[in-house]
Scaffold this motif. Structure first.
Motif, PDB file in Angstrom:
ATOM      1  N   ARG A  45     -10.015   9.325  -5.254  1.00 15.10           N
ATOM      2  CA  ARG A  45     -11.260   9.827  -5.835  1.00 15.10           C
ATOM      3  C   ARG A  45     -11.043  10.651  -7.105  1.00 15.10           C
ATOM      4  O   ARG A  45     -11.953  10.772  -7.921  1.00 15.10           O
ATOM      5  CB  ARG A  45     -12.005  10.698  -4.817  1.00 15.10           C
ATOM      6  CG  ARG A  45     -12.359   9.995  -3.523  1.00 15.10           C
ATOM      7  CD  ARG A  45     -13.097  10.919  -2.568  1.00 15.10           C
ATOM      8  NE  ARG A  45     -14.385  11.324  -3.110  1.00 15.10           N
ATOM      9  CZ  ARG A  45     -14.652  12.536  -3.601  1.00 15.10           C
ATOM     10  NH1 ARG A  45     -13.700  13.467  -3.627  1.00 15.10           N
ATOM     11  NH2 ARG A  45     -15.844  12.821  -4.067  1.00 15.10           N
ATOM     12  N   THR A  63     -15.345  13.856  -8.872  1.00 15.35           N
ATOM     13  CA  THR A  63     -14.435  12.715  -8.935  1.00 15.35           C
ATOM     14  C   THR A  63     -13.727  12.719 -10.285  1.00 15.35           C
ATOM     15  O   THR A  63     -14.025  13.546 -11.156  1.00 15.35           O
ATOM     16  CB  THR A  63     -15.173  11.377  -8.765  1.00 15.35           C
ATOM     17  OG1 THR A  63     -15.957  11.117  -9.950  1.00 15.35           O
ATOM     18  CG2 THR A  63     -16.087  11.405  -7.549  1.00 15.35           C
ATOM     19  N   ASP A  97     -15.580  13.038 -13.656  1.00 16.78           N
ATOM     20  CA  ASP A  97     -16.093  14.313 -14.154  1.00 16.78           C
ATOM     21  C   ASP A  97     -15.076  14.966 -15.087  1.00 16.78           C
ATOM     22  O   ASP A  97     -13.866  14.938 -14.845  1.00 16.78           O
ATOM     23  CB  ASP A  97     -16.407  15.253 -12.990  1.00 16.78           C
ATOM     24  CG  ASP A  97     -17.543  14.727 -12.120  1.00 16.78           C
ATOM     25  OD1 ASP A  97     -18.650  14.548 -12.664  1.00 16.78           O
ATOM     26  OD2 ASP A  97     -17.315  14.488 -10.917  1.00 16.78           O
ATOM     27  N   ASN A 118     -12.158   3.435  -4.103  1.00 16.57           N
ATOM     28  CA  ASN A 118     -12.496   4.484  -3.138  1.00 16.57           C
ATOM     29  C   ASN A 118     -13.271   5.645  -3.765  1.00 16.57           C
ATOM     30  O   ASN A 118     -13.271   6.754  -3.237  1.00 16.57           O
ATOM     31  CB  ASN A 118     -11.228   5.024  -2.473  1.00 16.57           C
ATOM     32  CG  ASN A 118     -10.425   3.950  -1.775  1.00 16.57           C
ATOM     33  OD1 ASN A 118      -9.239   3.762  -2.051  1.00 16.57           O
ATOM     34  ND2 ASN A 118     -11.069   3.218  -0.881  1.00 16.57           N
ATOM     35  N   LEU A 119     -13.929   5.378  -4.866  1.00 15.04           N
ATOM     36  CA  LEU A 119     -14.644   6.441  -5.574  1.00 15.04           C
ATOM     37  C   LEU A 119     -15.684   7.130  -4.696  1.00 15.04           C
ATOM     38  O   LEU A 119     -15.873   8.346  -4.766  1.00 15.04           O
ATOM     39  CB  LEU A 119     -15.308   5.869  -6.826  1.00 15.04           C
ATOM     40  CG  LEU A 119     -16.060   6.867  -7.715  1.00 15.04           C
ATOM     41  CD1 LEU A 119     -15.104   7.881  -8.315  1.00 15.04           C
ATOM     42  CD2 LEU A 119     -16.801   6.119  -8.829  1.00 15.04           C
ATOM     43  N   THR A 120     -16.358   6.362  -3.863  1.00 15.61           N
ATOM     44  CA  THR A 120     -17.434   6.932  -3.041  1.00 15.61           C
ATOM     45  C   THR A 120     -16.971   7.301  -1.633  1.00 15.61           C
ATOM     46  O   THR A 120     -17.795   7.663  -0.789  1.00 15.61           O
ATOM     47  CB  THR A 120     -18.609   5.934  -2.944  1.00 15.61           C
ATOM     48  OG1 THR A 120     -18.134   4.712  -2.368  1.00 15.61           O
ATOM     49  CG2 THR A 120     -19.186   5.655  -4.311  1.00 15.61           C
ATOM     50  N   SER A 121     -15.681   7.221  -1.384  1.00 10.89           N
ATOM     51  CA  SER A 121     -15.188   7.589  -0.053  1.00 10.89           C
ATOM     52  C   SER A 121     -15.346   9.100   0.174  1.00 10.89           C
ATOM     53  O   SER A 121     -15.292   9.905  -0.764  1.00 10.89           O
ATOM     54  CB  SER A 121     -13.708   7.211   0.093  1.00 10.89           C
ATOM     55  OG  SER A 121     -13.530   5.812  -0.056  1.00 10.89           O
ATOM     56  N   ARG A 122     -15.503   9.464   1.421  1.00  7.47           N
ATOM     57  CA  ARG A 122     -15.705  10.879   1.768  1.00  7.47           C
ATOM     58  C   ARG A 122     -14.371  11.623   1.725  1.00  7.47           C
ATOM     59  O   ARG A 122     -13.379  11.160   2.276  1.00  7.47           O
ATOM     60  CB  ARG A 122     -16.315  10.969   3.169  1.00  7.47           C
ATOM     61  CG  ARG A 122     -16.647  12.386   3.628  1.00  7.47           C
ATOM     62  CD  ARG A 122     -17.509  12.328   4.880  1.00  7.47           C
ATOM     63  NE  ARG A 122     -16.813  11.667   5.983  1.00  7.47           N
ATOM     64  CZ  ARG A 122     -16.093  12.321   6.891  1.00  7.47           C
ATOM     65  NH1 ARG A 122     -15.951  13.647   6.803  1.00  7.47           N
ATOM     66  NH2 ARG A 122     -15.519  11.670   7.879  1.00  7.47           N
ATOM     67  N   SER A 152     -12.217  -0.859 -12.153  1.00  8.48           N
ATOM     68  CA  SER A 152     -12.927  -0.695 -10.886  1.00  8.48           C
ATOM     69  C   SER A 152     -12.303   0.444 -10.098  1.00  8.48           C
ATOM     70  O   SER A 152     -11.116   0.736 -10.240  1.00  8.48           O
ATOM     71  CB  SER A 152     -12.891  -1.989 -10.057  1.00  8.48           C
ATOM     72  OG  SER A 152     -11.560  -2.289  -9.670  1.00  8.48           O
ATOM     73  N   HIS A 153     -13.136   1.104  -9.269  1.00  7.97           N
ATOM     74  CA  HIS A 153     -12.673   2.239  -8.472  1.00  7.97           C
ATOM     75  C   HIS A 153     -12.984   1.950  -7.003  1.00  7.97           C
ATOM     76  O   HIS A 153     -14.132   2.048  -6.576  1.00  7.97           O
ATOM     77  CB  HIS A 153     -13.365   3.521  -8.936  1.00  7.97           C
ATOM     78  CG  HIS A 153     -13.160   3.813 -10.388  1.00  7.97           C
ATOM     79  ND1 HIS A 153     -11.932   4.131 -10.919  1.00  7.97           N
ATOM     80  CD2 HIS A 153     -14.044   3.817 -11.438  1.00  7.97           C
ATOM     81  CE1 HIS A 153     -12.060   4.339 -12.220  1.00  7.97           C
ATOM     82  NE2 HIS A 153     -13.320   4.151 -12.560  1.00  7.97           N
TER      83      HIS A 153
END
Length: 321
Positions: free
Chosen positions: A266, A214, A217, A293-297, A290-291
């Motif tokens: 992401r 993401t 990193d 859709n950070l954890t969206s696939r 805030s994020h």
């Protein structure tokens, strides 16, 4: 046990003036600035009111207090009230100021005609009769007040700006700033005030090594910031925000949501949101990041349509590597 006294005197602003001059607008603006406000307050009860702890508690912050009153206030007697206020001003723990709102009679008459309200001092007579009576009753306060604002040529907005400029202090709350990253493929945030589309930057999604990562990193950040268009675009956005945010703050905008979007939400948007969070803090702004859709696939079908040839080119480049 002796109680500690506040380091700063309790700030109290008495807001008064002729009816129709804008007292309600002033009190609402002060409330937005973090003041506690009470309208149509009998000043003779001020002593009892001041004995009640502020909302912050007895040892909490000294929240400034604004009390609104005029000739309609119960028990109104201009000369007697002035003497009572003078007695309160002798108390070292109180800082009492008076703001008088004045306005030309013809303008007050126009305002009452537009709202179809009757003047409170002349319910069964022409408005001008009530305006003249009200002015004569309030004249002692006008002569005695520390500050007089003539609202004859001021719109409600202009009056709000004048009050903010005069009474905003370091303790007044500033705009609450949120920096958000999001993916266009999953919709634009409904509460976004400023939206910046980052899909012109090359997309890390098409690099097989970066795809699982993401914008948090370092490898993704290096990839995004190496785009030839990156530095110039980011500097221009930063200059724009440095210009706009103080203007929104001065206008009393309670919430400002700055949204950075890329296709999936992401990589690019996350990196840029994090970067601007750090830059704006360096510029003295308080904010949260805030994020959405950070954890969206990650999904190829969502990334490709929005990137077109650039996305395909990046994908081909990643395959060759």
């Amino acid at each position: 046990m002796k109680q500690d006294t506040p380091s700063e005197p309790q700030k109290i602003l008495l807001v008064t003036g002729v009816s129709g001059a804008g007292k309600t607008t002033v009190l609402k603006t002060l409330e937005d600035l973090g003041w506690e406000t009470v309208d149509n307050f009998p000043i003779k009860l001020a002593g009892q009111l001041l004995k009640i702890p502020a909302s912050g508690g007895e040892n909490g912050p000294n929240i400034p207090l604004a009390l609104g009153f005029d000739s309609r206030t119960r028990g109104f007697d201009a000369e007697a009230l002035i003497q009572q206020i003078k007695q309160l001003q002798k108390q070292p723990n109180l800082n009492i100021l008076t703001l008088f709102l004045d306005c030309a009679g013809v303008e007050i008459e126009r305002r009452y005609a537009e709202t179809r309200r009757r003047h409170p001092m002349a319910p069964d007579r022409p408005a001008m009769d009530g305006i003249a009576l009200d002015r004569s009753v309030m004249e002692p306060f006008r002569r005695w007040a520390e500050t007089v604002i003539d609202t004859s040529k001021l719109s409600a907005h202009d009056l709000q700006v004048a009050i903010r400029e005069r009474f905003t202090s370091e303790t007044s709350p500033h705009s609450i700033i949120t920096v958000t990253s999001f993916g266009y493929s999953r919709g634009v945030p409904h509460n976004a005030d400023l939206v910046f589309d980052l899909r012109f930057l090359r997309n890390p999604h098409w690099d097989s090594n970066l795809r699982p990562m993401t914008g948090m990193d370092a490898a993704v950040s290096e990839y995004v910031s190496a785009d030839p268009k990156y530095d110039e675009a980011m500097n221009k956005i930063r200059d724009l925000l440095r210009f706009l945010l103080p203007l929104y703050d001065a206008q009393g905008k309670a919430y400002i949501n700055i949204a950075f979007g890329c296709t999936g939400g992401r990589h690019r948007s996350v990196h840029v949101a994090q970067t601007f969070g750090e830059w704006l803090r360096e510029d003295g702004f308080a904010l949260t990041v805030s994020h959405r859709n950070l954890t969206s696939r990650p999904i190829d079908a969502l990334e490709e349509p929005a990137n077109g040839a650039d996305g395909n080119k990046s994908r081909q480049d990643s395959k060759r590597t």
